[in-house]
Design an enzyme around this catalytic site. Structure first.
Site, PDB file in Angstrom:
ATOM      1  N   SER A 111       0.811  -1.102  -0.250  1.00 38.28           N
ATOM      2  CA  SER A 111      -0.146   0.083  -0.013  1.00 38.28           C
ATOM      3  C   SER A 111       0.879   1.293   0.151  1.00 38.28           C
ATOM      4  O   SER A 111       0.589   2.303  -0.639  1.00 38.28           O
ATOM      5  CB  SER A 111      -0.910  -0.102   1.248  1.00 38.28           C
ATOM      6  OG  SER A 111      -0.254  -0.034   2.356  1.00 38.28           O
ATOM      7  N   ASP A 122       1.245  -0.055   8.233  1.00 31.58           N
ATOM      8  CA  ASP A 122       2.731  -0.349   8.417  1.00 31.58           C
ATOM      9  C   ASP A 122       3.346  -0.253   6.808  1.00 31.58           C
ATOM     10  O   ASP A 122       2.604   0.186   5.925  1.00 31.58           O
ATOM     11  CB  ASP A 122       2.583  -1.965   8.937  1.00 31.58           C
ATOM     12  CG  ASP A 122       1.934  -2.667   7.667  1.00 31.58           C
ATOM     13  OD1 ASP A 122       1.429  -2.013   6.873  1.00 31.58           O
ATOM     14  OD2 ASP A 122       1.987  -3.869   7.726  1.00 31.58           O
ATOM     15  N   ASP A 124       5.648  -2.088   3.929  1.00 27.95           N
ATOM     16  CA  ASP A 124       6.397  -3.393   3.582  1.00 27.95           C
ATOM     17  C   ASP A 124       7.604  -2.909   2.841  1.00 27.95           C
ATOM     18  O   ASP A 124       7.442  -2.319   1.841  1.00 27.95           O
ATOM     19  CB  ASP A 124       5.173  -4.000   2.510  1.00 27.95           C
ATOM     20  CG  ASP A 124       3.857  -4.520   3.424  1.00 27.95           C
ATOM     21  OD1 ASP A 124       4.161  -5.215   4.336  1.00 27.95           O
ATOM     22  OD2 ASP A 124       2.823  -4.329   2.661  1.00 27.95           O
ATOM     23  N   ASP A 176       7.328  -4.445   8.096  1.00 29.72           N
ATOM     24  CA  ASP A 176       7.662  -5.829   7.890  1.00 29.72           C
ATOM     25  C   ASP A 176       8.744  -5.956   6.615  1.00 29.72           C
ATOM     26  O   ASP A 176       8.544  -5.413   5.646  1.00 29.72           O
ATOM     27  CB  ASP A 176       6.456  -6.519   7.356  1.00 29.72           C
ATOM     28  CG  ASP A 176       5.562  -6.745   8.363  1.00 29.72           C
ATOM     29  OD1 ASP A 176       5.877  -6.432   9.533  1.00 29.72           O
ATOM     30  OD2 ASP A 176       4.265  -6.762   7.920  1.00 29.72           O
ATOM     31  N   LYS A 237     -10.650  -0.149  -0.721  1.00 31.09           N
ATOM     32  CA  LYS A 237      -9.934  -0.788   0.493  1.00 31.09           C
ATOM     33  C   LYS A 237     -10.915  -0.423   1.801  1.00 31.09           C
ATOM     34  O   LYS A 237     -11.074  -1.404   2.445  1.00 31.09           O
ATOM     35  CB  LYS A 237      -8.581  -0.456   0.464  1.00 31.09           C
ATOM     36  CG  LYS A 237      -7.702  -0.832  -0.528  1.00 31.09           C
ATOM     37  CD  LYS A 237      -6.303  -0.491  -0.423  1.00 31.09           C
ATOM     38  CE  LYS A 237      -5.674  -1.034   1.140  1.00 31.09           C
ATOM     39  NZ  LYS A 237      -4.315  -0.751   1.170  1.00 31.09           N
ATOM     40  N   TYR A 246     -11.806  -8.018   3.902  1.00 25.59           N
ATOM     41  CA  TYR A 246     -10.483  -7.582   3.716  1.00 25.59           C
ATOM     42  C   TYR A 246      -9.551  -8.366   4.507  1.00 25.59           C
ATOM     43  O   TYR A 246      -9.155  -8.224   5.520  1.00 25.59           O
ATOM     44  CB  TYR A 246     -10.278  -6.183   3.960  1.00 25.59           C
ATOM     45  CG  TYR A 246      -8.843  -5.581   3.658  1.00 25.59           C
ATOM     46  CD1 TYR A 246      -8.892  -4.830   2.364  1.00 25.59           C
ATOM     47  CD2 TYR A 246      -7.706  -5.669   4.136  1.00 25.59           C
ATOM     48  CE1 TYR A 246      -7.562  -4.258   2.037  1.00 25.59           C
ATOM     49  CE2 TYR A 246      -6.541  -5.197   3.814  1.00 25.59           C
ATOM     50  CZ  TYR A 246      -6.436  -4.614   2.775  1.00 25.59           C
ATOM     51  OH  TYR A 246      -5.051  -3.918   2.024  1.00 25.59           O
TER      52      TYR A 246
END
Length: 710
Positions: A111, A122, A124, A176, A237, A246
């Site tokens: 995202s 968060d 990625d 992450d 979303k 989701y």
């Protein structure tokens, strides 16, 4: 004067749109040409402006200050990676001046890379290193370097995961971070990961780690207007989260799947603004003929040897229910976890979304209507409640993560029950009403819809038991299982929800009042927790120590260490009387598993092999030796996409007919047992514990089910 300026601006904007439209018509995106290349009307701009205003209170946009904070964090991480790679290179006797040039870089995906992350989301990230840096270095020396950073908290490594990852909180932002080692001497700062040649000589874990960045970049490349795509995706979303659909782990769609659906809508309507795209999204996918796959481009034939989604070659790919294929090589289905129930739920939501957006575009309602959550707890009369408990916060985080990743298997078990037409799991988990200081607990709720029957008791014991056993097996396999970790399953009626959930949550979901009822009894051991679903007011437990299914014996033997020895075995039996909601009440049309006859039991059309009939299966399974039977079942399951359920008659040689027995292989669980190096001999030995099992058995098929065979 003001009017003339406004007209001039409108004319300029119209000219820009016409130029963009001409460019788009020359460049066809996607597998097909666009449905419409019409430009937006003034009302479409108005609806888009209204949409932006409605989205603001939902915190889907970040301020410039918050965006800058994320960029600073990523810059610090990038510097740490370069520092670590340089130090690791010097330790490998590389000259310092050369070590400083080998590089290393942090890439983002998901995202954040798409530009649709919300406040507090968060990040990625992917750490890319040159060929002389190993994954073991990443999880040792780099992990230790992160430990030394004052901004880093909640640092944990998940090295044994399907995609190995380091999770952390870096200056109040969750990150992450994956790792990939490329077969290059150095990593330049301007390297483009979309180059397929970078995948040469890489292992599967590195390819999977790179796949996130490659897919994200390809999605952005394949949409005609990135800004319109981003606003439409933010909307979809938020809608999906509000409507409880989701979650990739639970069998719904994850972020990348929603992004690809919106991207495909953008390709079909390349000149539409965000409001129109949202409406067209529901129009397209409420009518989509699943399992027809969603593809953003023609799959490329790179031939580097990595497995790709291809139903012409891979039999199992033909049974995917809702395929959405990633655009970057190696192409994969991002919706592998989708089940019949979750697909049915999402299809209903698509149809409801279409009705709402049509009203919005006509000005009958506002965009807020789209984001109103459904009345989940008032929709069903029966629920299965999963309770996960442990004795420490750290253990509980891991325990809940494992259980959540396995819940979809429970949904699959319930779906295979001929009396259950829908199992609706709520992605939101809840804490207990009365927390205990020395115990951490989390609950998931699964709504059940039964086929319309009268006074029929439905036994769910095996469905629940096999799920809890598989969770304990997996926890023991990865050495996660610790004292105090328990999983419990209970039946709860709608009027009993107040014993589990706070009143504000229930009132938000259900407007009517609830009738007080007694709380279902607690278990000391959640692994075997089960209940009797009756027509009475409260759920009650029954002891069925001597009523265990024969096929439960294998899992009982394996999981014995994971359970309390003094824990009673229990059964779940559902009384499907007038109190049970049915598919007809919900207006649902859900496929029900049926016995496949010889005439129906043919291999899929794309296979040019022998028809799969009773005689064929019997020939494959009639072996004297258990090891051969194991191989035959696994081979046969591969041909049917691992969806075959077989009932086998087992008769020992040299014993009379009265002592023979019938048992059932459920291939999903059976195949898992085989991977754990257990043998069918163990199953027979557990079955026949009262007698010494003879050396040979005779097998033949009585009947079989193929739930997902087309």
């Amino acid at each position: 004067m003001w009017t003339s300026q406004l007209q001039t601006q409108q004319q300029q904007q119209l000219q820009q749109q016409q130029q963009q439209q001409q460019q788009t018509t020359l460049r066809t995106l996607g597998m097909t040409s666009a449905i419409s290349v019409a430009g937006p009307k003034p009302i479409d701009f108005q609806r888009t402006a209204e949409l932006q205003e409605v989205l603001k209170p939902y915190n889907v946009f970040e301020t410039d200050e918050e965006l800058n904070h994320r960029m600073e964090i990523l810059s610090k991480l990038n510097s740490l990676v370069k520092e670590w790679i340089c130090e690791a290179s010097i330790k490998r006797n590389m000259p310092p001046n050369v070590a400083e040039q080998v590089g290393g870089k942090i890439y983002t995906f998901g995202s954040y890379r798409l530009g649709v992350h919300h406040k507090g989301a968060d990040i990625d990230a992917l750490c890319v290193a040159p060929r002389h840096i190993d994954r073991s270095d990443y999880f040792t020396s780099f992990f230790e370097l992160l430990k030394q950073q004052p901004e880093v908290t909640e640092l944990r490594a998940v090295e044994e995961a399907f995609v190995p990852v380091i999770k952390m909180n870096f200056d109040d932002i969750e990150i992450d971070m994956l790792f990939a080692r490329l077969a290059l001497k150095e990593i330049p700062d301007n390297m483009d990961l979309r180059d397929d040649c970078l995948l040469k000589n890489l292992d599967q874990k590195c390819v999977r780690s790179l796949n996130g960045c490659r897919v994200t970049d390809e999605i952005l490349r394949l949409v005609p207007n990135i800004e319109n795509f981003r606003l439409a995706l933010r909307t979809i979303k938020l809608w999906a989260k509000k409507h409880g659909i989701y979650s990739n782990a639970l069998g719904y769609l994850g972020g990348v799947s929603w992004a690809m659906l919106v991207a495909r809508t953008c390709q079909l309507y390349p000149n539409a603004v965000a409001a129109t795209l949202v409406h067209k999204f529901f129009l397209v996918f409420s009518q989509w003929k699943w399992p027809q796959p969603v593809l953003l481009k023609q799959p490329e034939n790179v031939n580097l040897g990595f497995p790709v989604w291809d139903p012409r070659v891979n039999v199992s790919d033909r049974y995917h229910l809702m395929p959405i294929i990633t655009p970057a090589y190696p192409q994969q289905n991002s919706t592998f976890n989708v089940s019949i129930s979750t697909r049915t739920i999402m299809q209903e939501e698509f149809k409801n979304g279409l009705v709402i957006t049509e009203d919005i575009m006509q000005g009958k309602v506002t965009w807020d209507k789209l984001f109103e959550p459904p009345n989940l707890f008032s929709k069903y009369k029966h629920f299965i409640v999963l309770l996960a408990s442990s004795t420490s916060a750290e253990d509980h985080l891991e325990w809940c993560g494992l259980i959540e990743s396995k819940v979809r298997h429970l949904i699959g078990n319930l779906e295979r029950n001929q009396h259950i037409t829908l199992a609706h799991v709520n992605p939101e988990c809840f804490p207990p009403l009365e927390p205990e200081s020395d115990k951490f607990c989390t609950m998931w709720f699964i709504g059940l819809v039964f086929a319309k029957t009268e006074n029929l008791n439905v036994d769910l014991t095996y469905d629940i038991q096999s799920f809890t056993d598989s969770v304990h097996r997996q926890a023991a396999l990865i050495k996660m299982l610790k004292d105090g970790m328990k999983i419990e399953a209970r039946h709860v009626k709608r009027k009993q929800l107040h014993n589990y959930l706070p009143l504000p949550i229930i009132k938000k979901e259900k407007k009517t009042s609830l009738t007080p009822s007694s709380t279902p009894p607690h278990h000391r051991n959640g692994a075997n927790a089960a209940v009797l679903l009756s027509s009475g007011d409260s759920a009650s437990l029954i002891n069925t120590t001597n009523k265990k299914r024969v096929s439960d014996s294998a899992t009982d033997t394996y999981c014995k260490k994971a359970k309390n020895e003094d824990s009673p075995n229990s059964a779940i039996v559902v009384n499907c009387g007038e109190d049970s909601n049915s598919a007809e009440e919900h207006g649902l049309t859900v496929p029900v598993d049926t016995l496949i006859t010889d005439e129906q039991c043919m291999e899929p059309p794309l296979l040019a092999a022998t028809p799969i009939t009773n005689e064929y299966i019997k020939w494959k399974l009639e072996n004297d030796e258990p090891t051969k039977l194991t191989i035959s079942i696994l081979s046969l399951s591969d041909e049917l996409g691992l969806k075959l359920r077989i009932r086998v008659f087992a008769e020992p040689y040299f014993r009379n007919e009265a002592e023979s027995c019938i048992f059932v292989f459920y291939l999903d669980n059976f195949c898992f047992i085989i991977t754990q190096k257990l043998h069918i001999w163990w199953i027979l030995q557990a079955m026949d514990s009262e007698h010494q099992p003879p050396s040979k058995y005779h097998y033949f098929v009585t009947d079989y089910y193929t739930p997902h065979l087309p």
